[in-house]
Design an enzyme around this catalytic site. Structure first.
Site, PDB file in Angstrom:
ATOM      1  N   GLU A  52       0.838  -1.290  -0.021  1.00 47.49           N
ATOM      2  CA  GLU A  52       0.058  -0.024   0.014  1.00 47.49           C
ATOM      3  C   GLU A  52       0.869   1.317  -0.010  1.00 47.49           C
ATOM      4  O   GLU A  52       0.575   2.409  -0.859  1.00 47.49           O
ATOM      5  CB  GLU A  52      -0.784   0.085   1.130  1.00 47.49           C
ATOM      6  CG  GLU A  52      -1.921  -1.120   1.076  1.00 47.49           C
ATOM      7  CD  GLU A  52      -1.324  -2.465   2.207  1.00 47.49           C
ATOM      8  OE1 GLU A  52      -2.249  -2.957   2.673  1.00 47.49           O
ATOM      9  OE2 GLU A  52      -0.058  -2.385   2.050  1.00 47.49           O
ATOM     10  N   ARG A 191      12.187 -23.621  -5.865  1.00 49.92           N
ATOM     11  CA  ARG A 191      13.048 -23.226  -4.721  1.00 49.92           C
ATOM     12  C   ARG A 191      12.883 -21.728  -4.441  1.00 49.92           C
ATOM     13  O   ARG A 191      12.928 -21.440  -3.190  1.00 49.92           O
ATOM     14  CB  ARG A 191      14.485 -23.677  -5.072  1.00 49.92           C
ATOM     15  CG  ARG A 191      14.911 -24.897  -4.943  1.00 49.92           C
ATOM     16  CD  ARG A 191      16.350 -25.022  -5.251  1.00 49.92           C
ATOM     17  NE  ARG A 191      16.707 -26.490  -5.264  1.00 49.92           N
ATOM     18  CZ  ARG A 191      17.993 -26.819  -5.784  1.00 49.92           C
ATOM     19  NH1 ARG A 191      19.005 -25.845  -5.739  1.00 49.92           N
ATOM     20  NH2 ARG A 191      18.371 -28.210  -5.542  1.00 49.92           N
TER      21      ARG A 191
END
Length: 373
Positions: A52, A191
């Site tokens: 935000e 990964r």
């Protein structure tokens, strides 16, 4: 209401992979009433700005006002003071009129407090239905974070590469390479998703793997974890090349069976290798300890013995399997499992996705109910 901006926010959240852990992967798009994109952003490294704030900064850098605008956020804005101030307060302060949220945050420090603070300030809050595609995508992206918050353990993914007849290596242990390069690179991308990659001491001694991400540049390499009951990990092991990104887990001194084990443990610690000594090396204890260290997704690449013990524990959530279109005949299998007395005793999974990766097949299967939290 069109949810197109939320799809953009989900795409932004993907950029937080290998960056934001242990924080969730969040994206935010701010739009004007006419649909114009005013600002956008995603969560940065832990201690850095959240999505935000990044979107608000983006709008400010463009010289655009967000007063009366709508923020589309993939996860409920935080409402607590951690290493950064509350994002809910920032949205209130900037005068937004509406916030659309894809996913509720189960973190006890948030857990509805973010949306409550927004509503108390007169901001309209819209929460997507759980089955909305954008909500499902946001949940999948943060399944490890949600698991750690709700279940107090990481989401556990087991990766395997095998021939069509289920062989992971020849009888002498040779396995390079059963699958093709495209599948191996794809495995490295998985990964990168993980906070930690785990293997056993048998694999370390036999193959000396690095367990890092080499498919692309990543801002954060995963933690490399070795399950090593008697502290046999060599100081020159490839997995320890960056000691600060490694963790060796073994038994406490009073539980060691080998007289030399304590000295080996001491040598590892003296070399700057982080270690964790537990009273017993059980999967519940290991997973709880990793969760306390902020591990959201645990990616397991291990041999048949360790994999078999994980299956027996019932704590594996997901199976990532690459199948090569070849037959090896005699060889090593996925896991050491006891003989079954009947077929209905077999552990069962449900297919989650199937895809071709180069010449090989990628199968993703989940244990029934694993994601029901």
């Amino acid at each position: 209401m069109s949810f197109a901006p939320m799809s953009m926010a989900v795409a932004l959240a993907h950029r937080a992979i290998a960056l934001s852990d242990p924080n969730p992967r969040v994206g935010c798009v701010i739009t004007a009433p006419d649909g114009q994109v005013l600002g956008q952003g995603h969560t940065q490294q832990a201690g850095g700005p959240h999505a935000e704030v990044m979107a608000l900064r983006d709008a400010q850098a463009r010289g655009l006002s967000v007063k009366g605008a709508t923020a589309w956020v993939t996860l409920e804005p935080c409402a607590h003071h951690g290493r950064t101030p509350p994002c809910a307060d920032a949205l209130v302060r900037e005068g937004l009129a509406r916030v659309v949220v894809a996913l509720h945050d189960p973190n006890p420090l948030v857990a509805g407090q973010g949306t409550a603070r927004l509503r108390a300030a007169g901001i309209e809050v819209v929460e997507l239905p759980p089955d909305a595609p954008e909500a499902v995508a946001a949940r999948e992206l943060n399944i490890g974070f949600l698991s750690r918050m709700v279940r107090k353990r990481p989401w556990v993914r087991v990766k395997m590469a095998a021939s069509l007849d289920g062989r992971t290596a020849l009888p002498d242990g040779r396995s390079q390479w059963i699958t093709q390069e495209a599948a191996r690179l794809d495995g490295h991308d998985w990964r990168a998703r993980a906070t930690a990659v785990l293997t056993g001491i048998g694999t370390v001694l036999a193959d000396d793997p690095r367990l890092d991400v080499r498919s692309r540049e990543v801002p954060r390499q995963p933690l490399r974890v070795v399950m090593d009951r008697q502290w046999r990990t060599p100081l020159h092991a490839a997995v320890l090349r960056e000691p600060e990104r490694a963790l060796v887990i073994g038994l406490q001194a009073d539980a060691l069976a080998e007289p030399e084990a304590h000295a080996r443990h001491t040598a590892l610690a003296a070399a700057g290798v982080p270690t964790l000594a537990l009273p017993a090396l059980t999967w519940p204890d290991v997973l709880a300890a990793l969760a306390e260290r902020g591990v959201n997704e645990l990616h397991v690449e291990a041999g048949a013995t360790l994999t078999g013990s994980l299956i027996a524990s019932g704590l594996a959530d997901e199976w990532l399997v690459y199948l090569a279109p070849k037959l090896l005949g005699a060889g090593r299998g996925f896991a050491d499992l006891p003989a079954l007395a009947a077929l209905d005793q077999a552990p069962t999974m449900a297919w989650h996705s199937v895809a071709l990766v180069g010449a090989d097949l990628r199968l993703l299967a989940r244990c029934p109910g694993a994601a029901d939290f």
